[in-house]
Structures are given as structure tokens and as C-alpha cells.
Design an enzyme around this catalytic site. Sequence first.
Site, PDB file in Angstrom:
ATOM      1  N   ASP A 176     -10.187  -1.359   2.297  1.00 28.15           N
ATOM      2  CA  ASP A 176     -10.553   0.031   2.575  1.00 28.15           C
ATOM      3  C   ASP A 176     -10.051   1.018   1.514  1.00 28.15           C
ATOM      4  OD1 ASP A 176      -7.946  -0.866   3.714  1.00 28.15           O
ATOM      5  OD2 ASP A 176      -7.684   1.285   3.997  1.00 28.15           O
TER       6      ASP A 176
ATOM      7  N   HIS B 181      -4.970  -2.987   8.398  1.00 31.14           N
ATOM      8  CA  HIS B 181      -5.957  -4.051   8.235  1.00 31.14           C
ATOM      9  C   HIS B 181      -7.261  -3.480   7.680  1.00 31.14           C
ATOM     10  CE1 HIS B 181      -8.899  -7.130   9.783  1.00 31.14           C
ATOM     11  NE2 HIS B 181      -8.046  -7.849   9.082  1.00 31.14           N
TER      12      HIS B 181
ATOM     13  N   THR C 219      -3.511   3.097   6.001  1.00 30.38           N
ATOM     14  CA  THR C 219      -3.025   1.776   5.617  1.00 30.38           C
ATOM     15  C   THR C 219      -3.227   0.841   6.814  1.00 30.38           C
ATOM     16  OG1 THR C 219      -1.102   0.518   4.828  1.00 30.38           O
ATOM     17  CG2 THR C 219      -0.644   2.295   6.346  1.00 30.38           C
TER      18      THR C 219
ATOM     19  N   THR D  45       0.834  -1.201   0.000  1.00 28.46           N
ATOM     20  CA  THR D  45       0.000   0.000   0.000  1.00 28.46           C
ATOM     21  C   THR D  45       0.867   1.249   0.000  1.00 28.46           C
ATOM     22  OG1 THR D  45      -1.722  -1.166   1.185  1.00 28.46           O
ATOM     23  CG2 THR D  45      -1.807   1.228   1.262  1.00 28.46           C
TER      24      THR D  45
ATOM     25  N   ARG E 249     -12.206 -10.010  -2.736  1.00 29.71           N
ATOM     26  CA  ARG E 249     -12.110  -9.190  -1.523  1.00 29.71           C
ATOM     27  C   ARG E 249     -11.721  -7.744  -1.887  1.00 29.71           C
ATOM     28  NH1 ARG E 249      -7.927  -6.055   1.159  1.00 29.71           N
ATOM     29  NH2 ARG E 249      -8.421  -6.044   3.361  1.00 29.71           N
ATOM     30  N   VAL E 250     -12.438  -6.788  -1.347  1.00 26.16           N
ATOM     31  CA  VAL E 250     -12.076  -5.388  -1.521  1.00 26.16           C
ATOM     32  C   VAL E 250     -11.843  -4.794  -0.142  1.00 26.16           C
ATOM     33  CG1 VAL E 250     -12.820  -3.123  -2.356  1.00 26.16           C
ATOM     34  CG2 VAL E 250     -13.401  -5.178  -3.654  1.00 26.16           C
TER      35      VAL E 250
END
Length: 232
Positions: free
Chosen positions: A123, A145, A143, A92, A120-121
Site C-alpha cells: 500500500d 498489512h 502502516t 515502515t 510484490r508491491v
Amino acid sequence: MDASIMNGKDLSSGAVSAVRCIANPVKLARLVMEKTPHCLLTDRGAAEFAAAMGVPAVPGEQLVTERNRKHLEKEQHKKDAKKPHQEKNLGTVGAVAVDSKGDVACATSTGGTMNKMVGRVGDTPCIGSGGYADNDIGAISATGHGESILKVNLARLTLFHVQQGKTLEEAADISLGYMKSKVKGLGGVILVNKAGDWAVKWTSESMPWAAAQDGKLHSGIDLHKTSITDLP
Ligand code: ASP
């Protein structure tokens, strides 16, 4: 990959999710912001939009480094479910900026190991979670979880505390602390406001970061270790 971008001047924003073979997903998110009436394009729609905009497709293998491939293998063998939710930030990248007029903006993109699950998407493409910008408050990129960040709307939550009168550092500490205690999620944020104040905070193990201001480059990875050098 997922990416988002937001302009604090008018709250315009653009995002893409589940895109493949694009070298700079933030640039594609910017095209969504500037060339469409939409906020988020995903998967096939995002790919068709990229092609229509003339964004070149890059072979997927050129976008995966050996380091990330090894990290992914390691993650897939991990079974330690009791640990707090955290992610080594290998995929990220986030940026926040303020210009001489006091306009703020943010951008975040990820192709990280957490996206290994098909469908899966996280945040990153979700405005208010992976990033947010409003000239009246500031700009932030998050950034960590993704599922935890989504649950607490980390970006907007942090700016809410700024709106309530907290300093950038206090606001980041409060919202990251909330995410940790409420959903056991770890992460990090970078933020700026129109006055040029900035803050970097994280609860994850480490977070590589850098900030440029008044000819100086501030940077660090681990807690309490910051280096300051002259900008070239
Ligand atoms: N927040 C990203 C995601 O959940 C991952 C990261 O920041 O490392 O997709």
C-alpha cells in the site's frame, strides 16, 4: 523499498516502488512529485530516474539492519495462516505534518519484511491507501498489512469519515475497525488536520509513534501507554 509523499495544498503526489540501494526513498518520491508529471515510478524506471536526479546509490547491505535480517528469518518460518493479517512494523515509517499556514502533508516509506516477495508491491506507494493529504480534510499515513490496506483504501477511507464530520479519532477507529472486520486486516494510522488536531490509532499489536506539538513530545508504543515530555 516503496515510498510516497503528498501535498495537501494542491493534491500533488509522488511515489516510487521496488527501488533498491536508495537511502531515502521518500526524497526520491518527492522528486517524482516535483520534477515529473507522473505520480508513481517503479523498478528500473525509478532507478534510472534516481540516477538522472543525482541520487546516490548506497550498497544494499548498508540499508539492512541485523534486527531486520533476524525478523525476516523469523517471518519466513511462520506458517500460522489463521492469524489475522498483521505485520510487526519494523520497516515502515510514516509522517504527517501541518505548518503554520494550515498546509498538510504526508509521507510513508517501507522496506519492511512484507516486501520480501519479489514483485510484490504493498500500500505504501499507493496514494489513498498508504497515505493521503488534502488541506480541506487532513493528512494521514498508514502502516500494517498492505494487502488489506489496499483493499479498503485505508488512508482515503479514514479521511472520508473525517469529511463526513467524524473526529480524527472516530474516523480512524471506524476505518481500522472496517478493515479488521471486512478483510481481517490489522494496521495503524497517524493523522492531522489543518487545525493542528492529531490522532494515532492502531489495531496491530503495537505501533511506535511520536507527535510534537506546542513544545511537547507525545510518544508511545503499546496501547494506553503514552508519555509526554518537553521537546528539547
Ligand atoms: N504496509 C506495508 C506494506 O504492506 C508494511 C508495513 O506497514 O509494515 O508493504
